[in-house]
Design a protein around this motif. Structure first.
Motif, short mmCIF file in Angstrom:
data_model
loop_
_atom_site.label_atom_id
_atom_site.label_comp_id
_atom_site.label_asym_id
_atom_site.label_seq_id
_atom_site.Cartn_x
_atom_site.Cartn_y
_atom_site.Cartn_z
N GLU A 275 45.71 34.10 48.85
CA GLU A 275 44.91 33.51 47.53
C GLU A 275 43.50 33.20 47.52
OE1 GLU A 275 47.46 31.41 44.80
OE2 GLU A 275 45.69 30.45 44.32
N ALA A 276 42.77 33.76 46.85
CA ALA A 276 41.29 33.41 46.76
C ALA A 276 40.86 33.05 45.57
CB ALA A 276 40.50 34.57 47.38
N ARG A 277 39.97 32.22 45.25
CA ARG A 277 39.42 31.91 44.10
C ARG A 277 37.90 31.89 43.91
NH1 ARG A 277 43.17 27.29 41.29
NH2 ARG A 277 41.48 27.09 39.45
N GLN A 278 37.26 32.68 43.03
CA GLN A 278 35.86 32.86 43.09
C GLN A 278 35.21 31.45 42.97
OE1 GLN A 278 35.12 36.27 40.37
NE2 GLN A 278 35.16 37.50 42.34
N SER A 279 35.78 30.65 42.11
CA SER A 279 35.27 29.11 41.90
C SER A 279 34.96 28.33 43.19
CB SER A 279 35.76 28.52 40.93
OG SER A 279 36.98 28.13 41.16
N ASP A 280 35.83 28.75 44.35
CA ASP A 280 35.46 28.22 45.38
C ASP A 280 34.36 28.90 46.40
OD1 ASP A 280 37.72 26.69 45.11
OD2 ASP A 280 39.10 27.92 46.28
N ARG A 281 33.80 29.83 46.25
CA ARG A 281 32.80 30.66 46.89
C ARG A 281 31.52 30.69 46.38
NH1 ARG A 281 34.42 34.19 50.24
NH2 ARG A 281 33.23 36.08 49.22
N THR A 282 31.05 29.76 45.57
CA THR A 282 30.05 29.89 45.08
C THR A 282 28.67 29.71 46.09
OG1 THR A 282 30.83 28.35 43.14
CG2 THR A 282 28.44 28.68 43.19
N ALA A 283 28.93 28.87 47.06
CA ALA A 283 27.82 28.80 48.17
C ALA A 283 27.51 30.25 48.78
CB ALA A 283 28.41 27.96 49.14
N ARG A 284 28.43 31.00 48.93
CA ARG A 284 28.37 32.29 49.73
C ARG A 284 27.85 33.34 48.44
NH1 ARG A 284 27.74 36.10 52.96
NH2 ARG A 284 28.89 37.86 52.93
N TYR A 285 28.01 33.08 47.26
CA TYR A 285 27.34 33.87 46.34
C TYR A 285 25.84 33.47 46.15
CZ TYR A 285 32.31 34.52 44.75
OH TYR A 285 33.35 34.74 44.45
N LEU B 125 46.00 38.06 45.73
CA LEU B 125 45.73 37.59 44.57
C LEU B 125 44.37 36.96 44.64
CD1 LEU B 125 46.76 36.91 41.71
CD2 LEU B 125 47.71 35.04 42.55
N ARG B 126 43.62 37.12 43.70
CA ARG B 126 42.39 36.78 43.53
C ARG B 126 41.97 36.43 42.08
NH1 ARG B 126 37.66 40.97 44.27
NH2 ARG B 126 37.33 40.60 42.06
N PHE B 127 41.61 35.01 42.01
CA PHE B 127 41.30 34.65 40.63
C PHE B 127 39.90 34.74 40.30
CE2 PHE B 127 45.42 32.35 41.44
CZ PHE B 127 46.09 32.77 40.16
N ASP B 128 39.50 35.57 39.49
CA ASP B 128 38.02 35.66 39.10
C ASP B 128 37.78 34.73 37.99
OD1 ASP B 128 38.16 37.88 40.77
OD2 ASP B 128 37.95 39.49 39.20
N ASP B 129 37.24 33.74 38.44
CA ASP B 129 37.33 32.34 37.37
C ASP B 129 35.90 31.86 37.48
OD1 ASP B 129 37.21 31.54 40.16
OD2 ASP B 129 38.42 29.68 39.61
N THR B 130 34.82 32.96 37.58
CA THR B 130 33.35 32.40 37.39
C THR B 130 33.21 32.16 36.02
OG1 THR B 130 32.85 34.83 37.14
CG2 THR B 130 32.60 33.86 39.30
N ASP B 131 33.86 32.67 34.93
CA ASP B 131 33.53 32.26 33.67
C ASP B 131 34.25 30.78 33.46
OD1 ASP B 131 33.39 31.89 31.10
OD2 ASP B 131 33.73 33.78 30.46
N LEU B 132 33.23 29.86 33.49
CA LEU B 132 33.99 28.35 33.51
C LEU B 132 34.37 27.92 32.16
CD1 LEU B 132 31.61 26.88 36.18
CD2 LEU B 132 33.73 27.44 36.58
N GLN B 133 33.85 28.42 31.32
CA GLN B 133 34.25 28.07 29.86
C GLN B 133 35.57 28.75 29.51
OE1 GLN B 133 30.83 27.96 27.24
NE2 GLN B 133 31.00 26.53 28.95
N ARG B 134 36.02 29.96 29.87
CA ARG B 134 36.99 30.65 29.35
C ARG B 134 38.25 30.32 30.41
NH1 ARG B 134 36.02 36.18 28.79
NH2 ARG B 134 38.14 36.26 27.72
N SER B 135 37.83 30.12 31.76
CA SER B 135 39.01 30.17 32.81
C SER B 135 39.70 28.75 32.89
CB SER B 135 38.26 30.25 34.08
OG SER B 135 37.79 31.52 34.21
N LYS B 136 40.91 28.86 32.66
CA LYS B 136 41.75 27.45 32.64
C LYS B 136 42.88 27.31 33.78
CE LYS B 136 41.04 26.27 27.88
NZ LYS B 136 40.60 27.30 27.17
N GLU B 137 43.00 26.27 34.15
CA GLU B 137 43.85 26.05 35.32
C GLU B 137 45.30 26.39 34.59
OE1 GLU B 137 42.98 25.49 38.37
OE2 GLU B 137 45.02 25.39 39.11
#
Ligand code: GLU
Length: 456
Positions: free
Chosen positions: A71-81, A39-51
């Motif tokens: 489980e993975a979350r894109q918002s955790d992976r910014t350094a890699r991007y 399960l991967r949360f594609d939450d790079t759109d910080l405005q629209r993504s909600k907890e």
């Protein structure tokens, strides 16, 4: 090859029947192949993504029984991007552009007016360092585009027809001409990444073997294959399923709110009805209820998924739900019945399950056998005679036929005119489960009182 798939919702809303179908197809594929489902949360759109949506999506998947292995979350992976973006910038595959949305609109309008395809003209690629400095000193901030490999050589800016091919595990041979596409924006001016970019990096890092998603991503796949190649990775295998349409063939999108998994749950639908329906519509298998998900795993094959749009009709789901309840064995509902304070046994469940549309309907039939019913008496003399003929307890499987035989002999009533008034008196209802089974459950004292016209 070991199979790893992912379901990658953006937590910008609740899951609905359309995106849950993608989840289920991935889940079934993983289970069928003995693989992993992420399960991967594609939450790079910080405005629209909600907890709250992250939490709700997990809840909905759990309710449906779709467990995930990681489980993975894109918002955790910014350094890699960031690191990958630097690598692609250095290689000249990401380049800065400075046009505003308005300027781009005007460019497209001019191209269209001249009969040209509205493809980005790669102005950004032609900028010198001085040009960039000048633009930035005017307060402009770069967004970054991915340079598609669609020219004769690295120096040429004119795209040529460039076909990206793959064998889609659902649609068969697929081709996307990346020569007809604009270089896609991968990094917005505010520094945030677009899903197209982050998804590929995640798919590489998480070892995704198969991407199964909606056919609205087919063009995206052409671009993403280029991105996999640019990063020196082998693209996963791809499968694009058709999208759901409403029963009238119209897009479902407008009605999806009403078809959220949460609202289906609140409506009292069984999770396995939703899973069975979503797993089987748009496939060559009949849409039937399955109480055990293992049967759906067994049936699953990507090759059975049709390329034609799958029609979703809420009425069909309701029917499937009822059919599922009619088949559910007592062992699978005993605890739920206890939860409703229905202390009963198999005989009651087996008698009434065929009359349920929703599980909670069972409460009504429980009140008929163990609660109070206001009887409907149309012919008091007939009811009194029937009451007098009630046999003594114990009552069993033959009580109904013995009793109605006696009533028939005594009153001359037969067929509907015999059975219908008895049903109305005993249950207060026009229709319902077989009285042969209900009568012993109702028991003599209640039956007697009801035939005498008393609420009991
Ligand atoms: N977040 C993307 C979407 O919901 C995922 C698409 C994909 O599976 O790559 O459309």
């Amino acid at each position: 090859m070991s199979v790893t798939v992912r379901f990658a919702p953006s937590p910008t809303g609740r899951l609905h029947i359309g995106n849950i179908r993608t989840a289920i197809l991935n889940w079934l594929f993983a289970r069928k192949e003995g693989g992993r489902f992420l399960l991967r949360f594609d939450d790079t759109d910080l405005q629209r993504s909600k907890e709250e949506y992250v939490v709700a999506i997990r809840e909905d998947l759990q309710w449906l029984g779709l467990s995930w292995d990681e489980e993975a979350r894109q918002s955790d992976r910014t350094a890699r991007y960031d690191a990958v973006a630097e690598q692609l910038k250095a290689a000249g595959r990401l380049y800065p552009c400075y046009e505003t949305a308005d300027e781009l609109d005007r460019k497209r309008a001019r191209q269209l007016a001249r009969g040209l395809p509205p493809i980005y003209d790669r102005t950004g690629l032609k900028l010198s360092d001085e040009d960039r400095q000048k633009l930035e000193s005017e307060g402009r901030v770069a967004h970054w585009r991915f340079r598609l490999a669609n020219t004769e050589g690295a120096d040429s800016l004119t795209p040529l027809p460039t076909l990206i091919n793959w064998i889609d595990v659902i649609r068969g041979e697929q081709t996307v001409d990346v020569g007809s596409l604009s270089d896609p924006v991968m990094i917005r001016a505010d520094g945030s990444y677009l899903y197209t970019f982050t998804s590929v990096i995640d798919d590489i890092d998480l070892g995704i073997s198969h991407i199964i998603r909606g056919e609205d991503h087919v063009t995206n796949s052409g671009v993403q294959i280029e991105l996999f190649n640019a990063l020196g990775a082998t693209p996963p295998q791809l499968g694009h399923h058709s999208l759901l349409v409403a029963a009238d063939g119209q897009a479902l999108s407008k009605r999806l709110g009403a078809l959220s998994i949460a609202s289906l749950r609140e409506d009292g639908l069984e999770p396995m009805a939703v899973v069975s329906h979503a797993a089987l519509i748009g496939t060559s298998d009949p849409v039937e209820p399955h109480t055990d998900v293992a049967e759906l795993v067994e049936l699953f094959s990507p090759s059975k998924i049709s390329t034609a749009p799958a029609r979703f009709d809420p009425a069909e789901l309701a029917t499937l739900n009822a059919k599922l309840l009619h088949e559910l064995p007592f062992s699978m509902v005993a605890d739920r019945l206890k939860g409703l304070r229905i202390e009963t046994d198999e005989a009651f469940w087996n008698a009434v399950r065929g009359n349920l549309e929703k599980f909670d309907d069972v409460k009504e039939w429980w009140s008929v056998v163990a609660g109070t019913v206001t009887p409907v008496i149309e012919d008091a003399a007939f009811a009194t005679r029937a009451a007098e003929l009630l046999p003594p307890e114990p009552w069993g499987g033959n009580t109904w036929s013995e009793w109605t035989k006696a009533v028939k002999e005594a009153t001359g009533a037969k067929g509907k005119s015999l059975f219908h008034p008895l049903r109305l008196a005993l249950t207060g209802r026009e229709a319902g489960p077989e009285l042969k089974v209900l009568l012993p459950l109702i028991g003599r004292p209640r039956a007697l009182a009801r035939l005498q016209g008393q609420a009991a």
